[in-house]
Design an enzyme around this catalytic site. Structure first.
Site, mmCIF file in Angstrom:
data_model
loop_
_atom_site.group_PDB
_atom_site.id
_atom_site.type_symbol
_atom_site.label_atom_id
_atom_site.label_comp_id
_atom_site.label_asym_id
_atom_site.label_seq_id
_atom_site.Cartn_x
_atom_site.Cartn_y
_atom_site.Cartn_z
ATOM 1 N N ARG A 224 0.978 -1.132 0.119
ATOM 2 C CA ARG A 224 -0.013 0.101 -0.016
ATOM 3 C C ARG A 224 1.057 1.290 0.001
ATOM 4 N NH1 ARG A 224 -3.277 -2.919 -1.369
ATOM 5 N NH2 ARG A 224 -5.685 -3.477 -0.471
ATOM 6 N N HIS A 272 -1.147 -0.268 -9.568
ATOM 7 C CA HIS A 272 -1.777 -1.322 -8.832
ATOM 8 C C HIS A 272 -2.277 -2.779 -9.520
ATOM 9 C CE1 HIS A 272 -3.980 -1.175 -4.640
ATOM 10 N NE2 HIS A 272 -3.657 -2.528 -4.997
HETATM 11 P P1 NDP Z 1 -1.241 -11.734 5.372
HETATM 12 O O1 NDP Z 1 -1.852 -11.184 6.487
HETATM 13 O O2 NDP Z 1 -1.273 -13.228 5.012
HETATM 14 O O3 NDP Z 1 0.388 -11.152 5.773
HETATM 15 C C1 NDP Z 1 0.487 -10.428 6.530
HETATM 16 C C2 NDP Z 1 2.132 -10.383 7.041
HETATM 17 O O4 NDP Z 1 2.484 -8.979 7.494
HETATM 18 C C3 NDP Z 1 2.385 -11.251 8.020
HETATM 19 O O5 NDP Z 1 3.592 -11.741 8.008
HETATM 20 C C4 NDP Z 1 2.357 -10.318 9.342
HETATM 21 O O6 NDP Z 1 2.929 -10.899 10.458
HETATM 22 C C5 NDP Z 1 2.916 -9.202 8.625
HETATM 23 N N1 NDP Z 1 2.586 -8.018 9.710
HETATM 24 C C6 NDP Z 1 1.481 -7.439 9.827
HETATM 25 N N2 NDP Z 1 1.509 -6.242 10.664
HETATM 26 C C7 NDP Z 1 2.910 -6.113 11.113
HETATM 27 C C8 NDP Z 1 3.740 -5.455 12.017
HETATM 28 N N3 NDP Z 1 3.026 -4.404 12.486
HETATM 29 N N4 NDP Z 1 4.850 -5.799 11.847
HETATM 30 C C9 NDP Z 1 5.728 -6.557 11.321
HETATM 31 N N5 NDP Z 1 4.891 -7.583 10.533
HETATM 32 C C10 NDP Z 1 3.636 -7.248 10.279
HETATM 33 O O7 NDP Z 1 -1.458 -10.881 4.108
HETATM 34 P P2 NDP Z 1 -1.117 -11.062 2.648
HETATM 35 O O8 NDP Z 1 0.248 -11.731 2.391
HETATM 36 O O9 NDP Z 1 -2.239 -11.704 1.791
HETATM 37 O O10 NDP Z 1 -1.240 -9.425 2.007
HETATM 38 C C11 NDP Z 1 -0.537 -8.632 2.369
HETATM 39 C C12 NDP Z 1 -0.723 -7.292 1.637
HETATM 40 O O11 NDP Z 1 -0.571 -6.986 0.370
HETATM 41 C C13 NDP Z 1 -2.450 -6.948 1.881
HETATM 42 O O12 NDP Z 1 -2.800 -6.605 3.016
HETATM 43 C C14 NDP Z 1 -2.583 -6.002 0.924
HETATM 44 O O13 NDP Z 1 -2.491 -4.719 1.311
HETATM 45 C C15 NDP Z 1 -1.400 -6.059 -0.019
HETATM 46 N N6 NDP Z 1 -1.807 -6.446 -1.512
HETATM 47 C C16 NDP Z 1 -1.818 -5.911 -2.750
HETATM 48 C C17 NDP Z 1 -2.077 -6.306 -3.886
HETATM 49 C C18 NDP Z 1 -1.589 -5.417 -4.890
HETATM 50 O O14 NDP Z 1 -2.164 -5.486 -6.217
HETATM 51 N N7 NDP Z 1 -0.476 -4.199 -4.922
HETATM 52 C C19 NDP Z 1 -2.843 -7.381 -4.056
HETATM 53 C C20 NDP Z 1 -2.833 -8.152 -3.076
HETATM 54 C C21 NDP Z 1 -2.483 -7.677 -1.642
HETATM 55 P P3 NDP Z 1 2.471 -12.050 11.309
HETATM 56 O O15 NDP Z 1 2.792 -13.110 10.245
HETATM 57 O O16 NDP Z 1 3.416 -12.124 12.358
HETATM 58 O O17 NDP Z 1 1.041 -11.873 11.583
HETATM 59 C C1 OXD Z 2 -5.649 -6.479 -2.559
HETATM 60 C C2 OXD Z 2 -5.465 -5.622 -3.706
HETATM 61 O O1 OXD Z 2 -5.514 -5.988 -1.458
HETATM 62 O O2 OXD Z 2 -5.708 -5.671 -4.817
HETATM 63 O O3 OXD Z 2 -6.122 -7.476 -2.831
HETATM 64 O O4 OXD Z 2 -4.802 -4.408 -3.302
#
Ligand code: NDP
Ligand code: OXD
Length: 309
Positions: A224, A272
């Site tokens: 993001r 995006h």
């Molecule tokens: P997950 O919830 O599976 O993974 C999130 C990871 O981030 C986990 O490892 C979590 O730690 C870590 N995390 C969260 N908060 C913190 C923190 N404060 N400090 C350190 N680590 C943290 O999410 P996804 O992998 O499925 O997706 C991640 C993001 O990707 C989405 O939220 C979205 O914003 C973005 N995205 C972007 C897209 C695009 O097209 N650009 C498409 C899809 C997603 P822990 O394992 O310890 O919980």
């Molecule tokens: C998502 C995205 O979060 O597309 O899935 O950004």
């Protein structure tokens, strides 16, 4: 079973067809202002508050993306006690792996430098980078972070990962929590951001943190825009500390035509698109989760609303 649907920018008829295929028994209707008729489930992407406010009849709300920052911003408009469920890969993992691996390899193999030489018809060998100096740090070791790591592992890069809770991932130096963030950044030549946007991760990448990356580092942000202080990145690129960035997400989307990122040749921009929601795969995943919920079984992708992801 009644399902209400709203997805900003999507074609609802195509979703209707995909859902019909995956769940022939479901009756999906496109939500319109004033529709308060009963429903069992909601399928949404960036829904208006009025759609969900007071809807305690819902058994679950399915977010048509992995990131839940937009839906959680609805705050009190989200019906209390109704679970929010996000997409759990659903075809996005492989896209993220492709996108990030491509950007990493482009930097590592100096393809941008060769492209500049091409423009001037220059035939010149450039000293290759060494893999031992090209460690990759992945911020976020969740569903998508792991898919990215699986792809990069095959190229033998040294790998670092950072998460909130301690992890153990094959061939990855795992760091956890804010106490270990500085150490992680100092050890990562390429920084890949795949974190959810929460109150803890917003504005995480400011000048102080980005300056901890080794000189000549690269940034790849596919999470993001609000994780990054955009002017701090520009300053560090212009000062020569950061060599380049690949950015798929921005604080304001679409990126304004006057935004200085457009003028910086060391920044590669995409609108995006690093991982798009795959309609058929997502409909099948949601159908399977509805079946599991109806049977009282546990499902993946349940959002912890207090944690923000
Ligand atoms: P997950 O919830 O599976 O993974 C999130 C990871 O981030 C986990 O490892 C979590 O730690 C870590 N995390 C969260 N908060 C913190 C923190 N404060 N400090 C350190 N680590 C943290 O999410 P996804 O992998 O499925 O997706 C991640 C993001 O990707 C989405 O939220 C979205 O914003 C973005 N995205 C972007 C897209 C695009 O097209 N650009 C498409 C899809 C997603 P822990 O394992 O310890 O919980
Ligand atoms: C998502 C995205 O979060 O597309 O899935 O950004």
């Amino acid at each position: 079973m009644d399902i209400i649907f709203h997805s900003a920018g999507a074609n609802p008829e195509l979703w209707q067809n995909a859902l019909q295929q995956a769940m022939p028994e479901a009756n999906m209707r496109i939500w319109h202002e004033g529709d308060t008729a009963p429903a069992d489930y909601a399928l949404v992407w960036k829904p208006p508050a009025a759609m969900l406010r007071g809807r305690t009849d819902l058994k679950a709300i399915f977010n048509l993306g992995a990131g839940v920052d937009a839906i959680l911003q609805l705050g009190d408009a989200l019906p209390a006690g109704v679970p929010v469920i996000r997409l759990d890969d659903a075809g996005m993992g492989v896209q993220m792996a492709e996108f990030v691996a491509h950007a990493v390899l482009r930097y590592f193999r100096r393809l941008d430098d060769y492209a500049r030489q091409n423009q001037q018809q220059v035939w010149r060998f450039l000293t290759p980078y060494e893999k031992k100096d090209f460690s990759i740090g992945v911020l976020g070791l969740g569903v998508l972070g792991n898919r990215i790591i699986d792809a990069l592992r095959g190229f033998d890069f040294p790998l670092n990962g950072w998460s909130r809770t301690q992890k153990s991932v094959t061939c990855v130096n795992c760091y956890a929590g804010h106490d270990q963030l500085d150490q992680f950044l100092k050890a990562s030549k390429v920084l890949v951001v795949i974190l959810p946007l929460t109150t803890e991760t917003e504005n995480l990448l400011d000048r102080e943190k980005l300056a901890l990356l080794p000189k000549g580092a690269y940034l790849i942000n596919v999470a993001r825009g609000a994780h990054l202080i955009e002017n701090d990145l520009l300053d560090l690129i212009q000062e020569g500390h950061i060599a380049g960035a690949t950015l798929d997400v921005f604080r304001e989307e679409p990126l304004a035509p006057t935004h200085p990122f457009w003028q910086e040749p060391r920044i590669t921009l995409t609108p995006h698109i690093s991982a798009l929601t795959m309609r058929d795969e997502s409909a099948r995943q949601i159908a399977a989760k509805i079946q599991a919920l109806q049977a009282g079984q546990a499902i993946a992708g349940l959002v912890d609303q207090s944690r923000g992801y």
